[in-house]
Every structure is written in structure tokens, then in C-alpha cells.
Write a protein that holds these residues in place. Structure first.
Motif, PDB file in Angstrom:
ATOM      1  N   GLY A  88      28.885 -44.562 -49.534  1.00  0.00           N
ATOM      2  CA  GLY A  88      29.964 -45.225 -48.821  1.00  0.00           C
ATOM      3  C   GLY A  88      29.659 -45.390 -47.347  1.00  0.00           C
ATOM      4  N   GLU A  89      30.435 -46.244 -46.705  1.00  0.00           N
ATOM      5  CA  GLU A  89      30.338 -46.431 -45.263  1.00  0.00           C
ATOM      6  C   GLU A  89      30.844 -45.181 -44.549  1.00  0.00           C
ATOM      7  OE1 GLU A  89      32.300 -49.162 -41.691  1.00  0.00           O
ATOM      8  OE2 GLU A  89      32.511 -49.812 -43.789  1.00  0.00           O
ATOM      9  N   VAL A  90      30.256 -44.928 -43.397  1.00  0.00           N
ATOM     10  CA  VAL A  90      30.668 -43.798 -42.564  1.00  0.00           C
ATOM     11  C   VAL A  90      31.507 -44.331 -41.407  1.00  0.00           C
ATOM     12  CG1 VAL A  90      29.895 -41.894 -41.111  1.00  0.00           C
ATOM     13  CG2 VAL A  90      28.583 -42.524 -43.146  1.00  0.00           C
ATOM     14  N   VAL A  91      32.716 -43.764 -41.230  1.00  0.00           N
ATOM     15  CA  VAL A  91      33.597 -44.211 -40.156  1.00  0.00           C
ATOM     16  C   VAL A  91      34.004 -43.029 -39.291  1.00  0.00           C
ATOM     17  CG1 VAL A  91      34.477 -46.184 -41.467  1.00  0.00           C
ATOM     18  CG2 VAL A  91      35.676 -43.988 -41.600  1.00  0.00           C
ATOM     19  N   GLY A  98      37.242 -45.152 -50.194  1.00  0.00           N
ATOM     20  CA  GLY A  98      35.842 -45.419 -50.512  1.00  0.00           C
ATOM     21  C   GLY A  98      34.874 -45.127 -49.395  1.00  0.00           C
ATOM     22  N   LYS A  99      35.331 -44.498 -48.298  1.00  0.00           N
ATOM     23  CA  LYS A  99      34.466 -44.252 -47.139  1.00  0.00           C
ATOM     24  C   LYS A  99      34.302 -42.753 -46.866  1.00  0.00           C
ATOM     25  CE  LYS A  99      35.865 -48.632 -45.031  1.00  0.00           C
ATOM     26  NZ  LYS A  99      36.532 -49.295 -43.909  1.00  0.00           N
ATOM     27  N   ILE A 151      34.213 -35.993 -46.667  1.00  0.00           N
ATOM     28  CA  ILE A 151      34.376 -35.621 -45.260  1.00  0.00           C
ATOM     29  C   ILE A 151      33.022 -35.158 -44.742  1.00  0.00           C
ATOM     30  CG2 ILE A 151      35.451 -33.994 -43.659  1.00  0.00           C
ATOM     31  CD1 ILE A 151      37.415 -36.026 -44.716  1.00  0.00           C
ATOM     32  N   VAL A 152      32.658 -35.667 -43.561  1.00  0.00           N
ATOM     33  CA  VAL A 152      31.420 -35.257 -42.906  1.00  0.00           C
ATOM     34  C   VAL A 152      31.791 -34.541 -41.611  1.00  0.00           C
ATOM     35  CG1 VAL A 152      29.244 -36.023 -41.888  1.00  0.00           C
ATOM     36  CG2 VAL A 152      30.186 -37.231 -43.878  1.00  0.00           C
ATOM     37  N   GLN A 153      31.312 -33.326 -41.454  1.00  0.00           N
ATOM     38  CA  GLN A 153      31.576 -32.586 -40.229  1.00  0.00           C
ATOM     39  C   GLN A 153      30.261 -32.120 -39.626  1.00  0.00           C
ATOM     40  OE1 GLN A 153      33.746 -28.887 -41.392  1.00  0.00           O
ATOM     41  NE2 GLN A 153      31.821 -27.869 -40.896  1.00  0.00           N
ATOM     42  N   MET A 188      26.354 -45.069 -34.378  1.00  0.00           N
ATOM     43  CA  MET A 188      26.255 -46.288 -35.185  1.00  0.00           C
ATOM     44  C   MET A 188      27.631 -46.802 -35.590  1.00  0.00           C
ATOM     45  SD  MET A 188      23.026 -45.736 -37.747  1.00  0.00           S
ATOM     46  CE  MET A 188      21.332 -45.923 -37.182  1.00  0.00           C
ATOM     47  N   SER A 189      28.491 -45.890 -36.022  1.00  0.00           N
ATOM     48  CA  SER A 189      29.836 -46.307 -36.427  1.00  0.00           C
ATOM     49  C   SER A 189      30.597 -46.882 -35.246  1.00  0.00           C
ATOM     50  CB  SER A 189      30.594 -45.109 -37.010  1.00  0.00           C
ATOM     51  OG  SER A 189      31.941 -45.449 -37.271  1.00  0.00           O
ATOM     52  N   LYS A 190      30.500 -46.226 -34.110  1.00  0.00           N
ATOM     53  CA  LYS A 190      31.258 -46.667 -32.937  1.00  0.00           C
ATOM     54  C   LYS A 190      30.761 -48.010 -32.404  1.00  0.00           C
ATOM     55  CE  LYS A 190      33.558 -44.823 -28.888  1.00  0.00           C
ATOM     56  NZ  LYS A 190      33.748 -43.664 -27.999  1.00  0.00           N
ATOM     57  N   SER A 191      29.461 -48.288 -32.592  1.00  0.00           N
ATOM     58  CA  SER A 191      28.915 -49.556 -32.097  1.00  0.00           C
ATOM     59  C   SER A 191      29.045 -50.687 -33.122  1.00  0.00           C
ATOM     60  CB  SER A 191      27.447 -49.380 -31.710  1.00  0.00           C
ATOM     61  OG  SER A 191      26.654 -49.137 -32.861  1.00  0.00           O
TER      62      SER A 191
END
Length: 515
Positions: A125-128, A148-149, A215-217, A253-256
Motif C-alpha cells: 500500500g501507499e505510505v501516508v 488500503g494505506k 501502522i508504521v512507527q 517522500m510522502s510529504k513531497s
């Protein structure tokens, strides 16, 4: 009459001389065995490398308890596993985390303890990242976009260099600037979570319910390459911890707007309720078998690394001490007991259970020695709040070799610990219990509950030093003709309340935990 008096005096002097010679011989044997026939590296390999991390409720934990019993029985020491409750059973499998867009790169990380498993082939999935929320309504609106993210749920770290590195090489202005930037980011992150209407412990549950796939921490431990690895609070989706460098890359990457994607295969297995144990070893006393000297260390660990310095090294000290004592002091005056406690990390549960379940033993403990803070040599012992501890503890320490004793600072009468390690369980029951506090060897940042707490961090010379200390203290406490005084100090006034502090009270363990 005069002749009888002379004979009696001669007999007493001879007996004292024989006793002193016996003491000298046993002490020499203990010290020689610990220094010149050390089994520490073999024991460490078997526990850390072969058994591995020892999270309560996992098969590894049971394997570790069984290994302790095997070691002791091989040495002729009576040993058993004592069941005291149950815990959520869980087994860690593989964790593979790969970025698959905008380029391919394997990422460094692992699932948290008790994390939910992905499907067998994993999930992509996409990382946000978390945007700025003005209020709960903003958060609720954003939640509709996360299905889905994977969601990045930790604050961004602008630098992976710890403060000591900046302080050594940066200009003063640059150092102050980066510290302020890091502090400002952390502060804003906390405030942003607060504006969601949740807190740092509960906001991920809302993300889970909204349909995120994971969840990514990244819980950085303020050192190069180290993260704290604890437990997941979620039941349906995996939680993975990714090391700072890779987490920061995904965040940027997500922020840009690059919309990075990751593939996570995090396998684990739920095992239902499983029994939890303490391992108890015993060398029976010959003259005072119903009085006890207690050796104490928790066997469990977190499982980001292999639990080498928390509390593998404490475990090694007590294991090796019992081996040495059984070989060189097989018939102690008092019974010597060792406790390898389960579930210390979740609230001193194993030692609290032992105290609650064994009142006859606990009330007859001469002294207890606990070790639980890393691989360093012991440098501090305090009297734990016992009024006369200066007298008997110092007399026992006098027999410790000078090259070991010279490192140790003592303070009396000290004060009782209310928590932190298993000594607190025994102190609350009024047992003279002494924590053998060690040099930290960067313990708090680099090995305490981290992904880097592994065999290679053990300083075996220091652990061997601690075996000598513990074995001599146990021997002297066993041989002492007198019972150690349990008289407590009057605790000082608490400045916040204006009332006298009170001695810690015994607390019951969790006997059904983790679910």
C-alpha cells in the motif's frame, strides 16, 4: 579450674582458626572457579543466540525456562519451573519490509510484539504521513482517505545523529539550532495528536477502524541505528517499526507528494492463553535449611533484539553464581535459592507472584541480591532503607576481592525502591534486598529495549566481575552466624505532601495478562 579454662580458650581459638581457614579455602575456590573456569560465553551463546528473545507468552520464553532447568540439573542443582498464571500466547515470524515505489529498496525494521499478522504473501500500500489537523473534524475527514494505506504514526526526526555527536563536531550555534528544531517538531506532533480528539495511545485505533492496512512507527532511541521495540496496541492490522533512516526517507517522500509504496510481510501466530512461569533453583542448606539467601534476575525480555543486557547479563550472573557455588560450596549453611522471573517487563509479575505464593520462604530470607541493568561491572550498592544494613552488608563485602570491591560505592541506609526491577517485590515484603547497580555502557540509549540488545554488547570481563561479587556475597550471607536485621528506617517527609513517605506495599501480579 584454671586448666579447664585454658583448654576451653584453646578449643575456641582452634575452632575459630579452623573456621577461618575453611572460609579462606572456600572463598579462594569460589574466586578461582569464577575467574579461571568461566562458563559465561557458552551460557550467553545458548541463551541469546540459540533461544533468542524471551517475550512472555512466546515459545521462546518457555524454551528459556526449560533451558535454565536443564543447566541446573546438569550441575546437580535442584530446579523446577513454577507456573503462576497465563498470558496471551504469540509467536513471532518473519518480517520483510520493502519499498516498491518510486524505487525498490529493502527497509530495516520489524513488527512489534503481539502484532497482528499480514496475509501469507503480505500486503502492499501507499505510505501516508499525518497532515496538520486543526480539530477533530479535520481528523475524521482525513480518516476517510486512509483505507488500503500504511500510516506513518511517529514524529519525523530531522537528524539521526545523537546529541553527543553534534556536541563533539558542530558549532555551538548549529547544535542549539538542531536541538530546537527537534524539540519543536516533537512538540507540534504531540499537539497535532491532541487536536484529533485522541491521545498518543489511542489515535492509531481510529486509523485501524478506518481501514488502513498497517501502522508504521519509528521509536528512535537517540543513538546511531537504535530503536525501541515494544508492543502493538492493535488487533487487526500489523504495526511495524522502521529504523530512523528509512522512516525519514518515507516521510519526506510522502510529504513531497511522491506517494511511496511499501510491501510488508509480517508473519505472526496467536497461540491463545499459555502458562507463565518462574524458574527456581535451589542448593539446600545443611545447618539452617529453612533460612534462605536469594539470588534474583528476570529472564524475560522484549524481542527487538535478543535481550542480552536486559536482562540476559543479570541472568548470566545468577546462573554462573549458582554453578560456582554448587561446585565450591555444595553444602551451604542456609539454603541458597535463585529466581529467574517471568514477565518482569509487564510489571514485575513473576517476582510478585513468588512473593505472594511463598510467604514461608519470603519471611525467612536472610538477604536477596538482584541484578538488572546492563552488562557493566557493579559500581553501586545501597542499604535499601534497612537501618543496620551498614553492619552486615559491609562485613560481607569485606571478603570480596579488592579488585572487585574497589569499584563499588556504597550508601547507607539508602531507601527502598518502589518499582523498576524485581528487588522492589521483595523489598515491599520487608526482605533485605540489595540491587547490584552497574555501569550503564550506554545502556539506556543503545541496548535497553532496543533492536541492538544482542550478544556482541556483552562485556564479559564485567559480567565475570559481577559473578565473583555475587557469589562471595551469597556465601558470606549464608555463613553469617547472625540473622540480618530487617529493621527499617523512618522514611523522610515527602515535600509535595508534607507527610512522611511510606514503605512500599506488596502488590499482586497479573495472573491473566496480555489479552
Amino acid at each position: 579450674m584454671k586448666n579447664l579454662s585454658k583448654v576451653l580458650v584453646l578449643f575456641l581459638l582452634t575452632s575459630t582458626s579452623i573456621f577461618a581457614q575453611k572460609n579462606d579455602a572456600v572463598l579462594k575456590g569460589i574466586i578461582d572457579e569464577a575467574n579461571n573456569n568461566s562458563q559465561l560465553k557458552h551460557l550467553a551463546h545458548e541463551i541469546f543466540d540459540v533461544v533468542g528473545p524471551r517475550l512472555v507468552g512466546t515459545p521462546n520464553m518457555k524454551n528459556a525456562h526449560d533451558l535454565m532447568v536443564k543447566f541446573y540439573r546438569d550441575w546437580g542443582v535442584e530446579a523446577r519451573n513454577e507456573e503462576y498464571g497465563t498470558w496471551r500466547g504469540w509467536q513471532r515470524g518473519i518480517t520483510h519490509i520493502d519499498m516498491v515505489y518510486p524505487r525498490v529498496q529493502s527497509l530495516r525494521g520489524t513488527q512489534l510484539a503481539w502484532s497482528a499478522s499480514t496475509k501469507k504473501k503480505g500486503v502492499e500500500g501507499e505510505v501516508v504521513h499525518l497532515p496538520t489537523f486543526n480539530n477533530k473534524a479535520d481528523f475524521e475527514k482525513w480518516l476517510k482517505t486512509v483505507k488500503g494505506k500504511f500510516v506513518l504514526a511517529s514524529a519525523y526526526q530531522p537528524t539521526g545523529r545523537p546529541d553527543y555527536n553534534w556536541k563533539e563536531f558542530a558549532t555551538e550555534e548549529s547544535f542549539k539550532k538542531i536541538r530546537k528544531e527537534r524539540s519543536d517538531i516533537a512538540s507540534e506532533f504531540r499537539k497535532n495528536i491532541g487536536r484529533t480528539g485522541y491521545n498518543s495511545r489511542t489515535f492509531t485505533k481510529a486509523i485501524e477502524e478506518a481501514g488502513a492496512v498497517g501502522i508504521v512507527q519509528s521509536r528512535w532511541s537517540n543513538g546511531f541505528g537504535v530503536n525501541k521495540i515494544f508492543s502493538s496496541r492493535l488487533k487487526k492490522i500489523p504495526t511495524v517499526d522502521i529504523e530512523l533512516e528509512d522512516y525519514g526517507m518515507l516521510y519526506r517522500m510522502s510529504k513531497s507528494g511522491k506517494k511511496p509504496r511499501i510491501h510488508v510481510n509480517a508473519q505472526s501466530k496467536e497461540l491463545g492463553r499459555v502458562p507463565t512461569f518462574n524458574t527456581i533453583g535451589m542448593i539446600k542448606g545443611t545447618e539452617k535449611p529453612n533460612e534462605y539467601v536469594m539470588l534474583s534476575a528476570h529472564l524475560d525480555s522484549w524481542d527487538g533484539g535478543t535481550g542480552a543486557t536486559d536482562n540476559g547479563t543479570g541472568t548470566l550472573v545468577m546462573l554462573e553464581t549458582m554453578r560456582v557455588l554448587k561446585k565450591m560450596y555444595p553444602n551451604p549453611k542456609r539454603t541458597i535459592i535463585v529466581g529467574h522471573w517471568g514477565s518482569e517487563e509487564q510489571g514485575l509479575n513473576g517476582s510478585r507472584a513468588f512473593v505472594e505464593d511463598n510467604p514461608e520462604i519470603v519471611k525467612n530470607i536472610q538477604a536477596a541480591f538482584n541484578q538488572d541493568n546492563g552488562t557493566g561491572r557493579v559500581v553501586s550498592i545501597n542499604g535499601a532503607g534497612f537501618l543496620h544494613s551498614y553492619d552486615y552488608l559491609n562485613s560481607w563485602l569485606a571478603s570480596v576481592p579488592r579488585d572487585v570491591r574497589k569499584h563499588i560505592k556504597t550508601s547507607f541506609p539508602g531507601s527502598p525502591s518502589g518499582g523498576g526491577s524485581d528487588n522492589a517485590s521483595f523489598l515491599a515484603a520487608g526482605v533485605p534486598t540489595f540491587n547490584l547497580s552497574a555501569l550503564n555502557w550506554s545502556y539506556w540509549n543503545y541496548t535497553w529495549h532496543t533492536n541492538r540488545d544482542t550478544y556482541d554488547k556483552v562485556v564479559f570481563d564485567d559480567v565475570r566481575n559481577n559473578v565473583v561479587l555475587t557469589a562471595v556475597l551469597a556465601y558470606m550471607a549464608s555463613e553469617d552466624p547472625d540473622r540480618a536485621s530487617k529493621e527499617k528506617i523512618v522514611l523522610p517527609i515527602n515535600p509535595r505532601t508534607g507527610k512522611p513517605r511510606t514503605w512500599p506495599k506488596p502488590r499482586s501480579p497479573q495472573r491473566k495478562g496480555g489479552m
